[in-house]
Design a protein around this motif. Structure first.
Motif, short mmCIF file in Angstrom:
data_model
loop_
_atom_site.label_atom_id
_atom_site.label_comp_id
_atom_site.label_asym_id
_atom_site.label_seq_id
_atom_site.Cartn_x
_atom_site.Cartn_y
_atom_site.Cartn_z
N PHE A 76 0.65 -1.19 0.25
CA PHE A 76 0.21 -0.16 -0.09
C PHE A 76 0.30 0.79 -0.01
CE2 PHE A 76 -3.06 -3.04 0.91
CZ PHE A 76 -4.12 -2.55 1.22
N ASP A 77 0.37 2.04 -0.47
CA ASP A 77 0.96 3.51 -0.53
C ASP A 77 0.27 4.32 -0.11
OD1 ASP A 77 -1.25 4.86 -2.26
OD2 ASP A 77 0.09 4.68 -4.44
N ASP A 78 1.09 6.02 1.02
CA ASP A 78 0.37 6.37 1.68
C ASP A 78 -1.22 6.93 0.90
OD1 ASP A 78 2.53 6.28 2.69
OD2 ASP A 78 3.29 7.76 3.28
N VAL A 79 -1.79 7.26 0.05
CA VAL A 79 -3.02 7.29 -0.40
C VAL A 79 -3.64 6.04 -0.42
CG1 VAL A 79 -4.66 7.93 -2.30
CG2 VAL A 79 -2.63 9.51 -1.98
N GLU A 80 -3.34 5.39 -0.54
CA GLU A 80 -4.27 4.20 -0.53
C GLU A 80 -4.00 3.72 0.97
OE1 GLU A 80 -2.87 1.53 -4.32
OE2 GLU A 80 -1.65 2.33 -2.38
N LEU A 81 -3.25 3.24 2.02
CA LEU A 81 -3.61 3.29 3.43
C LEU A 81 -4.57 4.58 3.99
CD1 LEU A 81 -1.02 4.00 6.08
CD2 LEU A 81 -0.06 3.41 4.81
N LEU A 82 -3.85 5.49 3.73
CA LEU A 82 -4.79 6.30 4.10
C LEU A 82 -6.29 6.61 3.72
CD1 LEU A 82 -2.92 9.86 4.03
CD2 LEU A 82 -3.48 8.21 6.72
N THR A 83 -6.90 5.66 2.76
CA THR A 83 -8.10 4.77 1.96
C THR A 83 -8.73 4.54 3.33
OG1 THR A 83 -7.93 6.05 -0.04
CG2 THR A 83 -9.62 4.66 0.08
N TRP A 84 -7.52 3.16 3.33
CA TRP A 84 -8.10 2.31 3.85
C TRP A 84 -8.79 2.28 5.61
CZ3 TRP A 84 -6.50 -0.75 8.14
CH2 TRP A 84 -7.53 -1.96 8.23
N LEU A 85 -7.85 3.26 5.50
CA LEU A 85 -8.14 3.80 7.59
C LEU A 85 -9.60 4.61 7.73
CD1 LEU A 85 -4.42 4.30 8.73
CD2 LEU A 85 -5.20 2.79 9.55
N PHE A 86 -9.64 4.95 7.02
CA PHE A 86 -10.30 5.84 6.89
C PHE A 86 -12.31 5.71 6.48
CE2 PHE A 86 -7.37 8.64 8.37
CZ PHE A 86 -7.65 9.56 9.32
N THR A 87 -12.18 4.69 5.27
CA THR A 87 -13.32 4.37 4.75
C THR A 87 -14.45 3.30 5.98
OG1 THR A 87 -12.03 4.05 3.02
CG2 THR A 87 -14.09 2.51 2.94
N ASP A 88 -15.36 3.42 6.22
CA ASP A 88 -16.37 2.99 6.77
C ASP A 88 -16.14 1.25 6.48
OD1 ASP A 88 -17.82 4.86 8.39
OD2 ASP A 88 -19.03 4.64 6.86
N ASP A 89 -15.55 0.73 7.87
CA ASP A 89 -15.94 -1.25 7.88
C ASP A 89 -17.49 -1.79 8.59
OD1 ASP A 89 -15.79 -3.42 8.04
OD2 ASP A 89 -12.95 -3.44 7.48
N SER A 91 -17.86 -4.71 9.58
CA SER A 91 -17.69 -5.09 10.05
C SER A 91 -17.02 -4.96 10.83
CB SER A 91 -16.74 -6.28 9.61
OG SER A 91 -15.62 -6.03 9.15
N LEU A 92 -16.73 -4.20 11.15
CA LEU A 92 -15.62 -4.20 12.30
C LEU A 92 -16.00 -3.51 14.01
CD1 LEU A 92 -12.19 -1.53 11.28
CD2 LEU A 92 -12.51 -3.46 12.78
N PRO A 93 -17.14 -2.74 14.19
CA PRO A 93 -17.53 -1.52 12.68
C PRO A 93 -16.94 -0.26 12.93
CG PRO A 93 -18.89 -1.19 15.48
CD PRO A 93 -17.65 -2.21 15.18
N GLY A 94 -17.29 0.74 12.15
CA GLY A 94 -16.85 2.37 11.90
C GLY A 94 -15.79 2.31 10.96
#
Length: 117
Positions: A76-89, A91-94
């Motif tokens: 993951f590059d930094d944009v991809e990892l931030l996108t993942w960290l800040f996208t609702d999931d 199953s977590l929740p949130g």
């Protein structure tokens, strides 16, 4: 792919981060180099900024560095990892970042590790 500005509305410049953490700017640069914080280039004029939610009242969000390392090791590059960290999931929740900010790393790391395979 979702634009980061759709996911993250509160950005801090590196001097802002230094003030919030009561650190010298050189230490903020070191935190970025060490993967304890993630900065991307945004805005006009373009400058390095950090999502405010990577910080808590006590400093850097707990367990962020290990999660960032897992995702980077997985390609993951930094944009991809931030996108993942800040996208609702659901199953977590949130969002993964919300879980990390509350000190919950287990499920976030399991998902990050699965993505990195």
């Amino acid at each position: 792919m979702t634009d980061l500005d759709d996911l993250i509305t509160d950005w801090l410049t590196l001097p802002d981060v230094a003030r919030r953490l009561d650190l010298e700017i050189s230490r903020v640069h070191r935190l970025i180099e060490d993967g304890e914080l993630v900065a991307v280039r945004r805005g006009d004029p373009v400058r390095r900024v950090i999502p405010a939610d990577l910080l808590t009242d006590d400093g850097v969000a707990p367990h962020l560095k290990g999660t960032v390392t897992l995702l980077r090791d997985g390609g993951f590059d930094d944009v991809e990892l931030l996108t993942w960290l800040f996208t609702d999931d659901a199953s977590l929740p949130g969002r993964p970042i919300d879980q990390l900010r509350s000190g919950q790393r287990g499920e976030v790391r399991r998902r990050a590790q699965a993505l990195a395979l």
